[in-house]
Design a protein around this motif. Structure first.
Motif, PDB file in Angstrom:
ATOM      1  N   LEU A   1       4.047   2.831 -10.404  1.00 19.51           N
ATOM      2  CA  LEU A   1       3.752   1.332  -9.822  1.00 19.51           C
ATOM      3  C   LEU A   1       3.673   1.068  -9.212  1.00 19.51           C
ATOM      4  CD1 LEU A   1       5.314  -0.837 -12.967  1.00 19.51           C
ATOM      5  CD2 LEU A   1       2.828  -0.201 -12.974  1.00 19.51           C
ATOM      6  N   ASP A   2       4.825   1.462  -7.855  1.00 17.70           N
ATOM      7  CA  ASP A   2       4.391   1.092  -6.583  1.00 17.70           C
ATOM      8  C   ASP A   2       3.279   1.330  -5.656  1.00 17.70           C
ATOM      9  OD1 ASP A   2       7.081  -0.193  -7.024  1.00 17.70           O
ATOM     10  OD2 ASP A   2       8.274   1.435  -6.372  1.00 17.70           O
ATOM     11  N   ALA A   3       2.940   2.606  -6.294  1.00 11.84           N
ATOM     12  CA  ALA A   3       1.962   3.303  -6.006  1.00 11.84           C
ATOM     13  C   ALA A   3       0.949   2.558  -5.946  1.00 11.84           C
ATOM     14  CB  ALA A   3       2.036   5.098  -5.658  1.00 11.84           C
ATOM     15  N   CYS A   4       0.534   2.310  -6.448  1.00 17.45           N
ATOM     16  CA  CYS A   4      -0.307   0.913  -6.755  1.00 17.45           C
ATOM     17  C   CYS A   4      -0.608  -0.080  -6.992  1.00 17.45           C
ATOM     18  CB  CYS A   4      -0.860   1.782  -8.426  1.00 17.45           C
ATOM     19  SG  CYS A   4      -0.723   3.213  -9.532  1.00 17.45           S
ATOM     20  N   SER A   5       0.859  -0.738  -6.048  1.00 16.48           N
ATOM     21  CA  SER A   5       0.178  -2.392  -5.188  1.00 16.48           C
ATOM     22  C   SER A   5      -0.378  -2.567  -5.148  1.00 16.48           C
ATOM     23  CB  SER A   5       2.029  -2.284  -5.188  1.00 16.48           C
ATOM     24  OG  SER A   5       2.032  -4.008  -4.132  1.00 16.48           O
ATOM     25  N   PRO A   6      -0.817  -3.934  -5.525  1.00 23.76           N
ATOM     26  CA  PRO A   6      -2.618  -4.332  -4.611  1.00 23.76           C
ATOM     27  C   PRO A   6      -2.339  -4.790  -3.138  1.00 23.76           C
ATOM     28  CG  PRO A   6      -1.102  -6.212  -5.476  1.00 23.76           C
ATOM     29  CD  PRO A   6      -0.177  -4.725  -6.336  1.00 23.76           C
ATOM     30  N   SER A   7      -0.170  -4.236  -3.269  1.00 21.35           N
ATOM     31  CA  SER A   7      -0.237  -4.584  -1.386  1.00 21.35           C
ATOM     32  C   SER A   7      -0.475  -3.595  -0.742  1.00 21.35           C
ATOM     33  CB  SER A   7       0.950  -5.108  -0.932  1.00 21.35           C
ATOM     34  OG  SER A   7       2.179  -4.248  -1.781  1.00 21.35           O
ATOM     35  N   ASN A   8      -1.228  -2.280  -1.424  1.00 24.04           N
ATOM     36  CA  ASN A   8      -1.214  -0.884  -0.588  1.00 24.04           C
ATOM     37  C   ASN A   8      -3.049   0.030  -0.159  1.00 24.04           C
ATOM     38  OD1 ASN A   8       1.572  -0.915  -0.529  1.00 24.04           O
ATOM     39  ND2 ASN A   8       1.512   0.724  -2.754  1.00 24.04           N
ATOM     40  N   PHE A   9      -3.372  -1.291  -0.761  1.00 20.55           N
ATOM     41  CA  PHE A   9      -5.065  -1.569  -0.250  1.00 20.55           C
ATOM     42  C   PHE A   9      -5.464  -2.737   0.378  1.00 20.55           C
ATOM     43  CE2 PHE A   9      -3.250   0.274  -4.034  1.00 20.55           C
ATOM     44  CZ  PHE A   9      -3.199   1.815  -4.656  1.00 20.55           C
ATOM     45  N   VAL A  10      -6.354  -2.146   0.959  1.00 23.03           N
ATOM     46  CA  VAL A  10      -7.061  -2.934   1.732  1.00 23.03           C
ATOM     47  C   VAL A  10      -8.281  -4.234   1.309  1.00 23.03           C
ATOM     48  CG1 VAL A  10      -9.040  -3.606   3.508  1.00 23.03           C
ATOM     49  CG2 VAL A  10      -7.389  -1.787   3.783  1.00 23.03           C
TER      50      VAL A  10
END
Length: 619
Positions: free
Chosen positions: A183-192
């Motif tokens: 889930l941490d890898a898929c967080s919306p904070s990780n993507f432009v």
């Protein structure tokens, strides 16, 4: 910079290695290290040991090959955990109904929030507490929908991996941990496309943040390639903090050295000092100067300025030649040998201080000394973030089961040690949200470069661990909990922590992922002596390096007198009011109260060189 293990070719070191790596039989030998003398069913006794050794080497080679592909993780352990969880979930209809209902309601909420393009809506509970979503830009459409949807999925997985009847606790924790990593890898904070903060930075800078982030990525890639090519994969940005120049600059001398450690004594800063000296035992998984960073946050400098004679052990950074050096050598040739040197110089009892696993080793040494009638060598014991009962070692428990240790054992067996970068990667994985994903977002998407500080520089200065020693303490202490249960052997005989009579000062930190404070607190159940327990704000490192004047610090402290009834963790927190400020002055006052007056400080004589010594430079 000194070469790695500069003294390894010395005759004295080679002689010590031959002595220290002699076989010995602990009280509860583990079958992976000490097999039967002969293979059962062998008709030729002379071939038994050879066949057993060949079988072990073949098994280890297979485990090492798998561990190399999985980064040291055991796929068997992961598979068993998920199978345990899924099979018990299939026979838990009530749990499935609960999760289905929760998913339906969450989907409805997500759809409703997604349609609220311009209508104000209440913020989802806990959203602003998550450091990834603290910026006000996340309240705008459609980003609030991304955020709330992600948090609802996160809550659903938390429910799905908690409270499934019949699942083994370790398996439940492992499944929950792996779900959180995904889930941490898929967080919306990780993507432009889903991060409004990144989009605002790109709009206001004309895309300069992406250019700067790409340059940061190229710099990191170059450092990584150069590091592994040179055999030293440490961050170059932190390498500018050199011990003896920028950190570890408290004046002192090397007063003794053997092949395993150096003993440093610091120059007095006051005309008189407490009668009894202080000897600090740091963990062997870290460089000692975590306690002597810069003058303003150096615990060693603080103690010297407060009028104490301070010694510390600086452990060697071992290589492949130390593969068979075990815990007994660290105890006898390290801690106890250094204690003998301090007592030879002062002829006084000693205030002993142990940090992390150095504190665990100190507890073993103290129990052995009292067992052998030598407890009068110790004045007090201070344990900083040190566990003695390992039934609840926090998230490190995720990597500690028979399957995982077999994989790690095989990986270390191939190279003779556990590399510091391997251990650092495991700790980063435990807190991937802050140490990996948030950092990547900040440096590569926002183009912000975090400025290295002294604690970051120390953290990048990793150490190796000898194969045998690391295997022994993971098996005997973490997996089997031999120390707390009275099975751990020191000097050929079992030790019991209940034998310790010296006054203790025990420090736990609130956000410790390495030595959880509730686990540290269990020492109350294993001893009956005078014990002062202090719980301070911060984590495993920052909570200990908590100098006076550090903002936001507080602590709770209580004395357990001999014979006093046990008080639980919950009662401790509920019954003790927090005190604002650093815990260092409280501890210093405790040390002074347990000292027998003062004596005139003696200047240092020429030793084997100046502090911070030579072993601290080994990479």
């Amino acid at each position: 910079m000194m070469a790695t293990l500069p003294l390894i070719a010395d005759d004295e070191t080679q002689h010590w290695l031959r002595h220290a790596t002699q076989p010995f039989m602990p009280s509860q030998p583990h079958r992976r290290h000490f097999g039967p003398e002969y293979v059962a069913g062998s008709s030729d006794g002379d071939r038994g040991p050879w066949l057993e050794q060949s079988r072990n080497e073949l098994d280890r080679a297979a485990h090492a090959a798998v561990a190399a592909l999985t980064g040291g993780l055991s796929p068997t352990s992961v598979a068993l955990a998920f199978m345990d969880w899924m099979l018990h979930m299939t026979v838990a209809p009530g749990k499935l109904v609960q999760l289905g209902t929760q998913a339906t309601l969450a989907s409805a909420d997500m759809l409703r929030n997604a349609l609220r393009a311009s209508v104000a809506h209440p913020e989802m509970e806990g959203a602003h507490e998550d450091p990834r979503f603290t910026d006000d830009a996340w309240a705008a459409w459609p980003f609030h929908a991304y955020r709330d949807g992600f948090l609802q999925v996160q809550q659903w997985w938390q429910s799905a991996t908690t409270g499934v009847s019949g699942v083994e606790r370790h398996h439940e924790q492992l499944v929950r941990f792996l779900a959180r990593q995904w889930l941490d890898a898929c967080s919306p904070s990780n993507f432009v496309a889903t991060n409004p903060v990144v989009q605002h930075a790109a709009w206001s800078s004309g895309g300069a943040n992406f250019v700067q982030g790409a340059l940061h990525w190229l710099d990191d890639l170059r450092e990584l390639v150069e590091g592994y090519a040179s055999g030293r994969p440490a961050a170059a940005r932190c390498a500018t903090w050199r011990p003896g120049r920028d950190v570890a600059i408290t004046p002192g001398k090397i007063v003794w050295r053997n092949a395993l450690c150096e003993l440093l004594q610091y120059a007095p800063a006051t005309a008189t000092v407490a009668r009894e000296p202080i000897l600090i035992v740091p963990s062997w998984i870290m460089k000692y100067y975590i306690l002597d960073l810069q003058p303003h946050d150096s615990l060693i400098r603080y103690l010297v300025d407060a009028g104490y004679t301070v010694y510390t052990i600086s452990w060697r950074n071992p290589g492949a030649a130390f593969r068979d050096v075990g815990l007994e050598a660290y105890l006898q040739e390290g801690l106890l040998a250094a204690l003998a040197q301090v007592r030879r110089r002062h002829d006084e009892r000693v205030h002993m201080v142990g940090y992390c696993l150095g504190g665990t080793l100190l507890a073993i040494a103290a129990a052995a000394l009292f067992r052998d009638g030598r407890g009068d060598e110790l004045k007090t014991l201070t344990l900083l973030a040190a566990q003695t009962d390992f039934t609840e070692p926090g998230e490190l428990e995720l990597f500690i089961d028979a399957s995982e240790l077999a994989a790690l054992d095989a990986s270390m067996w191939r190279q003779g040690y556990l590399d510091g970068s391997q251990m650092s990667a495991a700790f980063q994985l435990l807190n991937a949200r802050d140490l990996i994903w948030s950092r990547l977002m900040s440096e590569y998407l926002l183009g912000r470069r975090s400025k290295p500080n002294d604690l970051m520089a120390w953290n990048a200065d990793t150490t190796r661990l000898p194969y045998r020693m690391h295997s022994e303490y993971l098996t005997s202490l973490f997996l089997d909990n031999d120390l707390a249960e009275g099975r751990y052997g020191a000097g050929g005989r079992a030790v019991a922590l209940s034998d310790i009579e010296a006054p203790m000062f025990v420090v736990g930190t609130e956000r410790d992922h390495v030595s959880p404070w509730r686990s540290v607190y269990k020492l109350h159940l294993l001893t009956h002596n005078e014990l002062t327990f202090l719980l301070t704000a911060g984590g495993h490192n920052a909570g200990i390096v908590s100098e006076p004047g550090h903002a936001g610090r507080y602590y709770r402290c209580a004395l357990r007198s001999p014979g006093e009834p046990y008080r639980s963790c919950q009662e401790f927190v509920a019954g003790i009011e927090p005190v604002e400020g650093s815990w260092w002055p409280r501890w210093s006052a405790w040390l002074r109260g347990h000292s027998d007056g003062e004596v005139t400080a003696r200047n240092l004589v020429d030793g084997l060189g100046d502090a911070p010594g030579t072993y601290v430079f080994e990479r």
